[in-house]
Write a protein that holds these residues in place. Sequence first.
Motif, short mmCIF file in Angstrom:
data_model
loop_
_atom_site.label_atom_id
_atom_site.label_comp_id
_atom_site.label_asym_id
_atom_site.label_seq_id
_atom_site.Cartn_x
_atom_site.Cartn_y
_atom_site.Cartn_z
N PHE A 90 0.85 -1.18 0.00
CA PHE A 90 0.00 0.00 0.00
C PHE A 90 0.89 1.24 0.00
O PHE A 90 1.77 1.38 0.85
CB PHE A 90 -0.91 0.02 1.23
CG PHE A 90 -1.83 -1.16 1.32
CD1 PHE A 90 -3.06 -1.15 0.68
CD2 PHE A 90 -1.47 -2.29 2.04
CE1 PHE A 90 -3.92 -2.24 0.74
CE2 PHE A 90 -2.32 -3.39 2.12
CZ PHE A 90 -3.54 -3.36 1.46
N ALA A 91 0.68 2.14 -0.97
CA ALA A 91 1.50 3.34 -1.09
C ALA A 91 0.65 4.58 -0.91
O ALA A 91 -0.55 4.59 -1.25
CB ALA A 91 2.19 3.37 -2.46
N PHE A 92 1.25 5.65 -0.37
CA PHE A 92 0.47 6.86 -0.10
C PHE A 92 1.39 8.07 0.03
O PHE A 92 2.57 7.95 0.34
CB PHE A 92 -0.36 6.70 1.18
CG PHE A 92 0.39 6.06 2.31
CD1 PHE A 92 1.10 6.81 3.22
CD2 PHE A 92 0.39 4.68 2.46
CE1 PHE A 92 1.79 6.21 4.26
CE2 PHE A 92 1.08 4.06 3.50
CZ PHE A 92 1.80 4.84 4.40
N GLY A 93 0.82 9.25 -0.24
CA GLY A 93 1.55 10.51 -0.14
C GLY A 93 0.62 11.64 -0.56
O GLY A 93 -0.53 11.40 -0.97
N ASN A 94 1.09 12.86 -0.49
CA ASN A 94 0.27 14.04 -0.79
C ASN A 94 0.84 14.80 -1.99
O ASN A 94 2.06 14.85 -2.18
CB ASN A 94 0.24 14.98 0.42
CG ASN A 94 -0.36 14.33 1.64
OD1 ASN A 94 -1.57 14.11 1.72
ND2 ASN A 94 0.48 14.02 2.63
N GLY A 95 -0.05 15.42 -2.77
CA GLY A 95 0.41 16.26 -3.87
C GLY A 95 1.20 15.47 -4.89
O GLY A 95 0.77 14.43 -5.39
N GLY A 96 2.41 15.95 -5.19
CA GLY A 96 3.27 15.23 -6.12
C GLY A 96 3.62 13.85 -5.61
O GLY A 96 3.77 12.90 -6.39
N SER A 97 3.71 13.70 -4.29
CA SER A 97 3.99 12.39 -3.71
C SER A 97 2.80 11.45 -3.86
O SER A 97 2.96 10.23 -3.85
CB SER A 97 4.35 12.53 -2.22
OG SER A 97 5.56 13.25 -2.06
N SER A 98 1.60 12.01 -4.00
CA SER A 98 0.43 11.19 -4.31
C SER A 98 0.58 10.57 -5.69
O SER A 98 0.32 9.38 -5.89
CB SER A 98 -0.84 12.04 -4.26
OG SER A 98 -1.94 11.37 -4.83
N THR A 99 1.03 11.38 -6.65
CA THR A 99 1.28 10.87 -7.99
C THR A 99 2.37 9.81 -7.97
O THR A 99 2.28 8.78 -8.65
CB THR A 99 1.68 12.02 -8.92
OG1 THR A 99 0.64 13.00 -8.93
CG2 THR A 99 1.90 11.54 -10.33
N ASP A 100 3.41 10.05 -7.18
CA ASP A 100 4.49 9.06 -7.08
C ASP A 100 3.99 7.77 -6.44
O ASP A 100 4.42 6.67 -6.81
CB ASP A 100 5.65 9.63 -6.27
CG ASP A 100 6.44 10.68 -7.03
OD1 ASP A 100 6.41 10.64 -8.28
OD2 ASP A 100 7.06 11.55 -6.40
N ALA A 101 3.10 7.89 -5.45
CA ALA A 101 2.52 6.69 -4.83
C ALA A 101 1.75 5.87 -5.85
O ALA A 101 1.82 4.63 -5.87
CB ALA A 101 1.62 7.09 -3.66
N GLN A 102 1.01 6.56 -6.72
CA GLN A 102 0.28 5.86 -7.77
C GLN A 102 1.25 5.21 -8.76
O GLN A 102 1.04 4.07 -9.21
CB GLN A 102 -0.64 6.84 -8.49
CG GLN A 102 -1.77 7.36 -7.61
CD GLN A 102 -2.60 8.43 -8.30
OE1 GLN A 102 -2.44 8.68 -9.49
NE2 GLN A 102 -3.47 9.08 -7.54
N GLY A 103 2.32 5.92 -9.10
CA GLY A 103 3.32 5.35 -10.00
C GLY A 103 4.01 4.15 -9.40
O GLY A 103 4.26 3.15 -10.09
N LEU A 104 4.31 4.23 -8.11
CA LEU A 104 4.95 3.11 -7.42
C LEU A 104 4.04 1.88 -7.44
O LEU A 104 4.48 0.77 -7.79
CB LEU A 104 5.25 3.52 -5.97
CG LEU A 104 6.09 2.59 -5.09
CD1 LEU A 104 6.70 3.38 -3.94
CD2 LEU A 104 5.26 1.45 -4.51
N ALA A 105 2.78 2.08 -7.08
CA ALA A 105 1.83 0.96 -7.05
C ALA A 105 1.65 0.36 -8.45
O ALA A 105 1.60 -0.86 -8.61
CB ALA A 105 0.49 1.42 -6.49
#
Length: 236
Positions: free
Chosen positions: A78-93
């Motif tokens: 499970f990946a998570f973050g805010n703003g640009g890190s939200s996009t990175d969390a989606q990319g990671l997953a």
Amino acid sequence: MTDVPEGVRDPYTFLYTTTAPAGPAPGDGLAGEVSRSTRDKVAEITALRQRVAAQYAPLIANCAARMAECFAVGGRLFAFGNGGSSTDAQGLATTFLHPPAGVLPGAVPLPALSLTSDAAVVTALSNDIGFDVVFARQLAAFGRRGDIAVGLSTSGGCANVVQALEEADRRGMVTVALAGHDGGRLTGLGGLNHLFVVPSASVHRIQEAQTTVYHALWELTQQALRMIRAERGGVR
């Protein structure tokens, strides 16, 4: 526009002014400046990635080995973050769930979910309870011992990322964090199994280096998982 609420106007005051900002005058050498800036940024991120690799290479390999053990017995990420890190969390997953074609022959899809992807869940929790719990509450519902929680934050101080990693630890999950600057609150977080801090004050460079870290984690996890399955007779 004096009728625009301060919280909406700031920090984007330029959107609410009738005075156009001064542009570059002809002959200022804009193309040359852009070229120099591009070279500087490339050199900066290259040096930063090398620094991160030198500092964390063995630790990234250890983290990947542990993640592979989790996946080998049915764990999920499970990946998570805010703003640009939200996009990175989606990319990671997405990288773990749908391996990029042609990058690593034999790579297999692994169960992974970004906790930022469901707008209904995120907005409901934010509105009804509070933004600080948007990730922790999802882990409370979905997380189980042996799963993996990966939190991304450029500052290391996001309250909802910190709370989610604390909840993941309570549930016996493997906890991984990617931070920037000096690591912020994540550096003193008890129960955090793996922390990778990108030592930069630039949000852009931090996120670029974090992308490199999680792609390295993915590739090393795939390799470690392949070895585990070979040792166990190909059991998935």
